[in-house]
Design a protein around this motif. Structure first.
Motif, PDB file in Angstrom:
ATOM      1  N   LEU A  32       0.830  -1.210   0.000  1.00 13.64           N
ATOM      2  CA  LEU A  32       0.000   0.000   0.000  1.00 13.64           C
ATOM      3  C   LEU A  32       0.863   1.259   0.000  1.00 13.64           C
ATOM      4  O   LEU A  32       0.573   2.223  -0.723  1.00 13.64           O
ATOM      5  CB  LEU A  32      -0.944  -0.002   1.209  1.00 13.64           C
ATOM      6  N   LEU A  33       1.926   1.248   0.791  1.00  9.90           N
ATOM      7  CA  LEU A  33       2.852   2.385   0.821  1.00  9.90           C
ATOM      8  C   LEU A  33       3.492   2.578  -0.553  1.00  9.90           C
ATOM      9  O   LEU A  33       3.532   3.703  -1.074  1.00  9.90           O
ATOM     10  CB  LEU A  33       3.930   2.157   1.885  1.00  9.90           C
ATOM     11  N   ASN A  34       3.974   1.497  -1.149  1.00 11.76           N
ATOM     12  CA  ASN A  34       4.589   1.590  -2.479  1.00 11.76           C
ATOM     13  C   ASN A  34       3.592   2.114  -3.505  1.00 11.76           C
ATOM     14  O   ASN A  34       3.951   2.920  -4.370  1.00 11.76           O
ATOM     15  CB  ASN A  34       5.138   0.234  -2.919  1.00 11.76           C
ATOM     16  N   HIS A  35       2.355   1.670  -3.409  1.00 16.02           N
ATOM     17  CA  HIS A  35       1.331   2.121  -4.346  1.00 16.02           C
ATOM     18  C   HIS A  35       1.088   3.638  -4.192  1.00 16.02           C
ATOM     19  O   HIS A  35       0.941   4.352  -5.186  1.00 16.02           O
ATOM     20  CB  HIS A  35       0.042   1.334  -4.142  1.00 16.02           C
ATOM     21  N   GLN A  36       1.054   4.114  -2.956  1.00 13.32           N
ATOM     22  CA  GLN A  36       0.864   5.547  -2.711  1.00 13.32           C
ATOM     23  C   GLN A  36       2.055   6.347  -3.234  1.00 13.32           C
ATOM     24  O   GLN A  36       1.882   7.392  -3.875  1.00 13.32           O
ATOM     25  CB  GLN A  36       0.667   5.819  -1.218  1.00 13.32           C
ATOM     26  N   ASP A  49       9.981  -1.004  -8.146  1.00 12.07           N
ATOM     27  CA  ASP A  49      10.831  -2.172  -7.867  1.00 12.07           C
ATOM     28  C   ASP A  49      12.152  -2.057  -8.622  1.00 12.07           C
ATOM     29  O   ASP A  49      13.223  -2.285  -8.046  1.00 12.07           O
ATOM     30  CB  ASP A  49      10.124  -3.470  -8.263  1.00 12.07           C
ATOM     31  N   CYS A  50      12.079  -1.703  -9.896  1.00 13.81           N
ATOM     32  CA  CYS A  50      13.301  -1.568 -10.701  1.00 13.81           C
ATOM     33  C   CYS A  50      14.188  -0.445 -10.169  1.00 13.81           C
ATOM     34  O   CYS A  50      15.414  -0.602 -10.080  1.00 13.81           O
ATOM     35  CB  CYS A  50      12.947  -1.327 -12.165  1.00 13.81           C
ATOM     36  N   LEU A  51      13.595   0.677  -9.806  1.00 15.46           N
ATOM     37  CA  LEU A  51      14.370   1.788  -9.252  1.00 15.46           C
ATOM     38  C   LEU A  51      15.036   1.382  -7.938  1.00 15.46           C
ATOM     39  O   LEU A  51      16.187   1.760  -7.675  1.00 15.46           O
ATOM     40  CB  LEU A  51      13.486   3.016  -9.057  1.00 15.46           C
ATOM     41  N   ASP A  52      14.327   0.603  -7.120  1.00 15.43           N
ATOM     42  CA  ASP A  52      14.892   0.146  -5.849  1.00 15.43           C
ATOM     43  C   ASP A  52      16.075  -0.786  -6.086  1.00 15.43           C
ATOM     44  O   ASP A  52      17.110  -0.665  -5.424  1.00 15.43           O
ATOM     45  CB  ASP A  52      13.820  -0.547  -5.009  1.00 15.43           C
ATOM     46  N   ILE A 111      16.203  11.246  -4.806  1.00 22.25           N
ATOM     47  CA  ILE A 111      15.882  12.067  -3.637  1.00 22.25           C
ATOM     48  C   ILE A 111      14.368  12.226  -3.506  1.00 22.25           C
ATOM     49  O   ILE A 111      13.829  12.236  -2.401  1.00 22.25           O
ATOM     50  CB  ILE A 111      16.606  13.425  -3.728  1.00 22.25           C
ATOM     51  N   GLU A 112      13.677  12.346  -4.643  1.00 21.43           N
ATOM     52  CA  GLU A 112      12.210  12.457  -4.615  1.00 21.43           C
ATOM     53  C   GLU A 112      11.587  11.223  -3.961  1.00 21.43           C
ATOM     54  O   GLU A 112      10.659  11.342  -3.163  1.00 21.43           O
ATOM     55  CB  GLU A 112      11.654  12.570  -6.038  1.00 21.43           C
ATOM     56  N   VAL A 113      12.097  10.065  -4.323  1.00 19.83           N
ATOM     57  CA  VAL A 113      11.566   8.815  -3.785  1.00 19.83           C
ATOM     58  C   VAL A 113      11.853   8.744  -2.284  1.00 19.83           C
ATOM     59  O   VAL A 113      10.964   8.438  -1.482  1.00 19.83           O
ATOM     60  CB  VAL A 113      12.174   7.596  -4.516  1.00 19.83           C
ATOM     61  N   LEU A 114      13.076   9.033  -1.910  1.00 18.05           N
ATOM     62  CA  LEU A 114      13.474   8.978  -0.498  1.00 18.05           C
ATOM     63  C   LEU A 114      12.614   9.902   0.354  1.00 18.05           C
ATOM     64  O   LEU A 114      12.204   9.542   1.460  1.00 18.05           O
ATOM     65  CB  LEU A 114      14.953   9.347  -0.374  1.00 18.05           C
ATOM     66  N   ARG A 115      12.314  11.084  -0.154  1.00 13.12           N
ATOM     67  CA  ARG A 115      11.493  12.045   0.592  1.00 13.12           C
ATOM     68  C   ARG A 115      10.112  11.450   0.909  1.00 13.12           C
ATOM     69  O   ARG A 115       9.600  11.604   2.012  1.00 13.12           O
ATOM     70  CB  ARG A 115      11.351  13.332  -0.214  1.00 13.12           C
ATOM     71  N   LEU A 116       9.534  10.742  -0.040  1.00 18.03           N
ATOM     72  CA  LEU A 116       8.208  10.160   0.183  1.00 18.03           C
ATOM     73  C   LEU A 116       8.244   8.970   1.138  1.00 18.03           C
ATOM     74  O   LEU A 116       7.265   8.701   1.837  1.00 18.03           O
ATOM     75  CB  LEU A 116       7.577   9.751  -1.153  1.00 18.03           C
ATOM     76  N   TYR A 117       9.360   8.276   1.180  1.00 14.40           N
ATOM     77  CA  TYR A 117       9.494   7.146   2.103  1.00 14.40           C
ATOM     78  C   TYR A 117       9.963   7.584   3.497  1.00 14.40           C
ATOM     79  O   TYR A 117       9.984   6.782   4.422  1.00 14.40           O
ATOM     80  CB  TYR A 117      10.461   6.099   1.551  1.00 14.40           C
ATOM     81  N   ALA A 123       9.641   6.096  11.155  1.00 11.07           N
ATOM     82  CA  ALA A 123       8.864   5.201  12.017  1.00 11.07           C
ATOM     83  C   ALA A 123       9.644   3.914  12.300  1.00 11.07           C
ATOM     84  O   ALA A 123       9.639   3.403  13.430  1.00 11.07           O
ATOM     85  CB  ALA A 123       7.517   4.877  11.370  1.00 11.07           C
ATOM     86  N   MET A 124      10.343   3.396  11.286  1.00 10.12           N
ATOM     87  CA  MET A 124      11.141   2.181  11.490  1.00 10.12           C
ATOM     88  C   MET A 124      12.314   2.454  12.425  1.00 10.12           C
ATOM     89  O   MET A 124      12.663   1.609  13.251  1.00 10.12           O
ATOM     90  CB  MET A 124      11.632   1.632  10.146  1.00 10.12           C
TER      91      MET A 124
END
Length: 160
Positions: A32-36, A49-52, A111-117, A123-124
């Motif tokens: 769900l987080l990945n989808h958001q 997944d490919c970017l990760d 950096i865009e991806v990291l900001r959203l995660y 929390a982790m």
């Protein structure tokens, strides 16, 4: 003595079932987080997944990326075309062999991806702070072994 063994077996079975249920819950929450995140960035789940994989492994050939992401090479071609058009990756050609291609993640976009995660990462960090170093090593080992079990199961299904 036999009753104690039976009680221990029931307890282990119950605890094992709770762990498996928690792993399923975690998988759903991460999906769900990945989808958001993907929705915010106009990326499909498979794109993320490919970017990760690229973020974790560094530049890869298309065949290595397909293998690590569990994708058919023909499927990956369309994904790479989409990611390149959107400015997420670049295909670097070797000067000596124009057929040789390496896929590289463009760092500014990561950096865009990291900001959203970041909320999940924070929390982790809070969750992990509650455990001792020894407990963290145990949990990390369990997760590595669980991931290996998942890879094995995936390979068995794909070969059937």
């Amino acid at each position: 003595m036999e009753q104690t063994q039976s009680s221990d077996a029931r307890h282990r079975r119950r605890a094992g079932n709770e762990i498996k249920a928690a792993l399923r819950d975690l998988r759903i929450q991460l999906a769900l987080l990945n989808h958001q995140v993907g929705g915010r960035l106009a990326l499909k789940d498979v794109d993320l997944d490919c970017l990760d994989v690229l973020a974790r492994s560094g530049p890869l050939t298309p065949s290595a990326l397909a293998r690590q992401a569990g994708l058919h090479p023909a499927t990956l071609t369309g994904i790479l075309d989409r990611l390149e058009r959107s400015g997420w990756i670049t295909r670097d050609r070797a000067p000596s062999d124009r057929r040789s291609v390496t896929i590289r993640l463009l760092p500014d976009r990561g950096i865009e991806v990291l900001r959203l995660y970041q909320p999940m990462i924070g929390a982790m960090d809070d969750v992990l702070a509650e455990y001792s170093s020894q407990e963290l090593e145990l949990i990390a080992g369990f997760l590595r072994r669980s991931a290996a079990a998942g890879r094995t199961a995936t390979e068995q299904i794909s070969q059937a």
